[in-house]
Write a protein that holds these residues in place. Sequence first.
Motif, PDB file in Angstrom:
ATOM      1  N   PHE A  90       0.811  -1.184  -0.102  1.00 46.52           N
ATOM      2  CA  PHE A  90      -0.050  -0.164  -0.206  1.00 46.52           C
ATOM      3  C   PHE A  90       0.861   1.267  -0.150  1.00 46.52           C
ATOM      4  O   PHE A  90       0.611   2.185  -0.647  1.00 46.52           O
ATOM      5  CB  PHE A  90      -0.936   0.025   1.239  1.00 46.52           C
ATOM      6  N   ARG A  91       1.703   1.239   0.857  1.00 46.67           N
ATOM      7  CA  ARG A  91       2.959   2.388   0.833  1.00 46.67           C
ATOM      8  C   ARG A  91       3.377   2.566  -0.441  1.00 46.67           C
ATOM      9  O   ARG A  91       3.694   3.865  -1.009  1.00 46.67           O
ATOM     10  CB  ARG A  91       3.961   2.279   1.712  1.00 46.67           C
ATOM     11  N   GLU A  92       3.786   1.549  -1.431  1.00 50.68           N
ATOM     12  CA  GLU A  92       4.066   1.724  -2.542  1.00 50.68           C
ATOM     13  C   GLU A  92       3.365   2.188  -3.469  1.00 50.68           C
ATOM     14  O   GLU A  92       3.881   3.094  -4.493  1.00 50.68           O
ATOM     15  CB  GLU A  92       4.800   0.479  -3.117  1.00 50.68           C
ATOM     16  N   ALA A  93       1.891   2.048  -3.335  1.00 51.86           N
ATOM     17  CA  ALA A  93       0.974   2.679  -4.080  1.00 51.86           C
ATOM     18  C   ALA A  93       0.509   3.796  -3.711  1.00 51.86           C
ATOM     19  O   ALA A  93      -0.544   4.676  -4.141  1.00 51.86           O
ATOM     20  CB  ALA A  93      -0.202   1.660  -4.391  1.00 51.86           C
ATOM     21  N   GLY A  94       1.251   4.638  -2.562  1.00 52.62           N
ATOM     22  CA  GLY A  94       0.800   5.746  -2.065  1.00 52.62           C
ATOM     23  C   GLY A  94      -0.480   5.875  -1.354  1.00 52.62           C
ATOM     24  O   GLY A  94      -1.129   6.931  -1.191  1.00 52.62           O
ATOM     25  N   ILE A  95      -0.937   4.608  -0.804  1.00 48.37           N
ATOM     26  CA  ILE A  95      -1.846   4.583   0.274  1.00 48.37           C
ATOM     27  C   ILE A  95      -1.488   4.368   1.565  1.00 48.37           C
ATOM     28  O   ILE A  95      -0.569   3.486   1.991  1.00 48.37           O
ATOM     29  CB  ILE A  95      -2.782   3.365  -0.131  1.00 48.37           C
ATOM     30  N   VAL A  96      -2.051   5.233   2.621  1.00 51.65           N
ATOM     31  CA  VAL A  96      -1.633   5.037   4.015  1.00 51.65           C
ATOM     32  C   VAL A  96      -2.649   4.140   4.727  1.00 51.65           C
ATOM     33  O   VAL A  96      -3.744   4.233   4.780  1.00 51.65           O
ATOM     34  CB  VAL A  96      -1.782   6.401   4.609  1.00 51.65           C
ATOM     35  N   ALA A  97      -1.899   2.958   5.198  1.00 50.90           N
ATOM     36  CA  ALA A  97      -2.712   2.009   5.857  1.00 50.90           C
ATOM     37  C   ALA A  97      -2.361   1.843   7.371  1.00 50.90           C
ATOM     38  O   ALA A  97      -1.050   1.464   7.603  1.00 50.90           O
ATOM     39  CB  ALA A  97      -2.804   0.604   5.034  1.00 50.90           C
ATOM     40  N   GLU A  98      -3.226   2.323   8.357  1.00 45.51           N
ATOM     41  CA  GLU A  98      -2.513   2.357   9.753  1.00 45.51           C
ATOM     42  C   GLU A  98      -2.888   0.993  10.297  1.00 45.51           C
ATOM     43  O   GLU A  98      -4.012   0.382  10.368  1.00 45.51           O
ATOM     44  CB  GLU A  98      -3.545   3.174  10.458  1.00 45.51           C
ATOM     45  N   PRO A  99      -1.916   0.358  10.968  1.00 41.46           N
ATOM     46  CA  PRO A  99      -1.914  -0.868  11.452  1.00 41.46           C
ATOM     47  C   PRO A  99      -2.456  -1.231  12.704  1.00 41.46           C
ATOM     48  O   PRO A  99      -2.433  -0.019  13.490  1.00 41.46           O
ATOM     49  CB  PRO A  99      -0.240  -1.492  11.595  1.00 41.46           C
ATOM     50  N   GLN A 100      -3.397  -2.108  12.982  1.00 41.79           N
ATOM     51  CA  GLN A 100      -3.964  -2.234  14.376  1.00 41.79           C
ATOM     52  C   GLN A 100      -4.632  -1.112  14.999  1.00 41.79           C
ATOM     53  O   GLN A 100      -4.483  -0.566  15.925  1.00 41.79           O
ATOM     54  CB  GLN A 100      -2.877  -2.808  15.359  1.00 41.79           C
ATOM     55  N   ALA A 101      -5.397  -0.299  13.968  1.00 51.87           N
ATOM     56  CA  ALA A 101      -6.115   0.726  14.386  1.00 51.87           C
ATOM     57  C   ALA A 101      -7.329   0.610  15.367  1.00 51.87           C
ATOM     58  O   ALA A 101      -7.918  -0.263  15.227  1.00 51.87           O
ATOM     59  CB  ALA A 101      -6.727   1.539  13.004  1.00 51.87           C
TER      60      ALA A 101
END
Length: 254
Positions: free
Chosen positions: A161-172
């Motif tokens: 996701f980071r490589e695709a420019g998408i922020v994904a928050e772990p264990q939110a």
Amino acid sequence: MSPDLAGDAKRALRVGGRVACASAAALLGLRVLNPSLVLHVEVGEHGSRFRRARDGKGRIFPTTSRDHLEFHWSRAGSPQGALPDIVEVVAQAIDCLPPLDALCILDSAREDLPWLDVPPKLADAEFARLLDRLSQRGRDIASRSSTLSQAVGETVARERFREAGIVAEPQAALPGGYFADLLIGDRLIFECEGYSAHGGDKAFENDRARMAFLRACGYIVLNFSHKQVVDDWDSVLSTVQLVMRRGLHLNHAL
């Protein structure tokens, strides 16, 4: 040689060194994205007399053994003991493996979730010691690690996701005391499911109740298997992007 040693540790000792890198990570119980098809062995920088891993006989040469052995040359003399400490193992992985493989091992070593009653295998002080010995490339990889990953699939998804420019928050944190494997925006929950973690009757029922509650709260929940995340990422990413293009990951879409 102790009969209690694991197979790869014994094989590395027969070669004339000790088990290292991805091979050692597996023995330490760390999560490995791609189990190594070769045996990683740490040997002394000036070592030269190496033997076959299967029986400790014959003579082998590093330049002609690359199809089944990966040599790691130690500048600190001949390595002692059957297994390096965890800082050494993770440092070897970061130097040797592709970045994503190394990140999975590092995330596994640093795993420190509030509901787990076990300390991380790689504590903060050891992580700082690891950073001190890494190259700039290695520090860049380490800077992307997280203490909140519970599975290889979670690490792989977060990094891709980071490589695709998408922020994904772990264990939110979510309503009801629940947590998302990854949360994108305000409302898109991304779940990576392994067979073992969700295979029992109780786990299955708990997951159904959890997902129903979160959907009732207005969340979009996308569930993918470990295999989909690792082996069919283009399809996974397309599905997530479809939801995002419709704005369903944001509060204002509700």
